[in-house]
Design a protein around this motif. Structure first.
Motif, PDB file in Angstrom:
ATOM      1  N   GLN A  59       0.804  -1.217   0.000  1.00 25.96           N
ATOM      2  CA  GLN A  59       0.000   0.000   0.000  1.00 25.96           C
ATOM      3  C   GLN A  59       0.840   1.272   0.000  1.00 25.96           C
ATOM      4  N   THR A  60       2.089   1.184   0.460  1.00 21.82           N
ATOM      5  CA  THR A  60       2.911   2.389   0.581  1.00 21.82           C
ATOM      6  C   THR A  60       4.052   2.459  -0.429  1.00 21.82           C
ATOM      7  N   ASP A  61       4.481   1.318  -0.954  1.00 25.13           N
ATOM      8  CA  ASP A  61       5.614   1.273  -1.879  1.00 25.13           C
ATOM      9  C   ASP A  61       5.091   1.059  -3.296  1.00 25.13           C
ATOM     10  N   ASN A  62       5.132   2.103  -4.101  1.00 30.63           N
ATOM     11  CA  ASN A  62       4.564   2.029  -5.443  1.00 30.63           C
ATOM     12  C   ASN A  62       5.310   1.026  -6.320  1.00 30.63           C
ATOM     13  N   THR A  63       6.636   0.959  -6.183  1.00 37.71           N
ATOM     14  CA  THR A  63       7.427   0.019  -6.981  1.00 37.71           C
ATOM     15  C   THR A  63       7.059  -1.421  -6.650  1.00 37.71           C
ATOM     16  N   PHE A  64       6.903  -1.712  -5.367  1.00 38.50           N
ATOM     17  CA  PHE A  64       6.524  -3.057  -4.941  1.00 38.50           C
ATOM     18  C   PHE A  64       5.115  -3.390  -5.425  1.00 38.50           C
ATOM     19  N   ARG A  65       4.211  -2.418  -5.365  1.00 40.89           N
ATOM     20  CA  ARG A  65       2.828  -2.645  -5.798  1.00 40.89           C
ATOM     21  C   ARG A  65       2.770  -2.940  -7.299  1.00 40.89           C
ATOM     22  N   ILE A  66       3.548  -2.211  -8.084  1.00 38.76           N
ATOM     23  CA  ILE A  66       3.575  -2.449  -9.529  1.00 38.76           C
ATOM     24  C   ILE A  66       4.124  -3.841  -9.832  1.00 38.76           C
ATOM     25  N   PHE A  67       5.160  -4.245  -9.095  1.00 35.19           N
ATOM     26  CA  PHE A  67       5.722  -5.579  -9.322  1.00 35.19           C
ATOM     27  C   PHE A  67       4.681  -6.660  -9.040  1.00 35.19           C
ATOM     28  N   CYS A  68       3.958  -6.530  -7.938  1.00 36.42           N
ATOM     29  CA  CYS A  68       2.929  -7.524  -7.608  1.00 36.42           C
ATOM     30  C   CYS A  68       1.848  -7.565  -8.684  1.00 36.42           C
ATOM     31  N   GLY A  69       1.520  -6.401  -9.224  1.00 38.37           N
ATOM     32  CA  GLY A  69       0.529  -6.354 -10.291  1.00 38.37           C
ATOM     33  C   GLY A  69       0.994  -7.059 -11.553  1.00 38.37           C
ATOM     34  N   GLN A  70       2.315  -7.115 -11.753  1.00 40.56           N
ATOM     35  CA  GLN A  70       2.840  -7.792 -12.933  1.00 40.56           C
ATOM     36  C   GLN A  70       2.614  -9.300 -12.872  1.00 40.56           C
ATOM     37  N   LEU A  71       2.465  -9.843 -11.681  1.00 42.53           N
ATOM     38  CA  LEU A  71       2.132 -11.266 -11.569  1.00 42.53           C
ATOM     39  C   LEU A  71       0.772 -11.536 -12.202  1.00 42.53           C
ATOM     40  N   ASP A  72      -0.218 -10.733 -11.828  1.00 43.74           N
ATOM     41  CA  ASP A  72      -1.545 -10.894 -12.426  1.00 43.74           C
ATOM     42  C   ASP A  72      -1.519 -10.594 -13.923  1.00 43.74           C
ATOM     43  N   ALA A  73      -0.653  -9.662 -14.329  1.00 41.93           N
ATOM     44  CA  ALA A  73      -0.579  -9.272 -15.736  1.00 41.93           C
ATOM     45  C   ALA A  73      -0.028 -10.387 -16.619  1.00 41.93           C
ATOM     46  N   LEU A  74       0.558 -11.417 -16.023  1.00 38.36           N
ATOM     47  CA  LEU A  74       0.986 -12.570 -16.824  1.00 38.36           C
ATOM     48  C   LEU A  74      -0.188 -13.173 -17.586  1.00 38.36           C
ATOM     49  N   ALA A  75      -1.391 -12.996 -17.061  1.00 33.54           N
ATOM     50  CA  ALA A  75      -2.582 -13.544 -17.715  1.00 33.54           C
ATOM     51  C   ALA A  75      -2.859 -12.876 -19.055  1.00 33.54           C
TER      52      ALA A  75
END
Length: 211
Positions: A59-75
């Motif tokens: 919730q506070t680290d934008n870089t970490f949040r974007i990385f986690c979103g890339q996992l879902d983006a594999l779809a």
């Protein structure tokens, strides 16, 4: 007069429940295409983030949040590029994301490596060290069932939100939880009457009003 509908779907969008997938194959046959809901994929990832601990960092680290979103983006990648995309994330993942990436890879992409128990050795070979054998267990949810590349290009539904909407509407009709079987039958009859009326109106050319 009620219309008899023979269910023979070519595509079924479901939540990430393996038992539901197996039930669909058992009822409708192996020809049916199972597509997992993209929304529930993202929710599963978010719940895992909360379970593993880095929810505050998410919730506070934008870089970490974007990385986690890339996992879902594999779809969204073409199915034949998902493994390459997963490897890229492994090569670039921050240390705090290692447990999350391992979970996602084992559950949705690569599966797990497990030690294969050696066969019982003969009496004369007991002093010989048996070779270590490792086998790969496929992921619980196969890539082609949750991949959204073709669906996205075609502009088709990636979620089963329309079904969730019906569930919410039926819950409102019922009015409370833990109802009796008799109350459930009454509500189901009312819903069947409503749907039958909608079919009749459709046959007469009457279209539902847009909200």
């Amino acid at each position: 007069m009620f219309r008899v509908l023979e269910a023979d779907p070519s595509l079924v969008i479901v939540d990430f429940e393996k038992s539901v997938e197996l039930a669909m194959y058992a009822v409708f046959g192996p020809h049916v295409q199972i597509q997992y809901c993209f929304y529930h994929l993202t929710q599963s990832t978010w719940r895992k983030i909360q379970a593993l601990g880095p929810a505050n960092q998410y919730q506070t680290d934008n870089t970490f949040r974007i990385f986690c979103g890339q996992l879902d983006a594999l779809a969204i990648l073409p199915p034949n590029e998902v493994l390459e995309g997963m490897q890229h994330l492994k090569d670039t993942m921050p240390d705090d994301a290692i447990p999350l990436v391992e979970y996602f890879d084992q559950t949705y992409v690569s599966g797990q490596l497990k030690l294969k128990q050696p066969q019982q050795q003969q009496q004369q070979d007991r002093e010989t060290v048996a070779p270590i054998r490792i086998r790969r267990i496929p992921p619980i949810f196969r890539i082609h069932n949750w991949n959204m590349h073709e669906v996205t290009l075609a502009g088709e539904a990636r979620t089963n939100n329309i079904n969730e909407g019906w569930n919410n509407k039926f819950s409102s009709l019922v009015g409370h939880q833990h109802l009796s079987i008799w109350k459930l039958i009454v509500c189901q009859r009312a819903e069947c009457a409503r749907v039958t009326g909608a079919f009749l109106q459709y046959d007469l050319g009457v279209r539902p009003k847009k909200r």
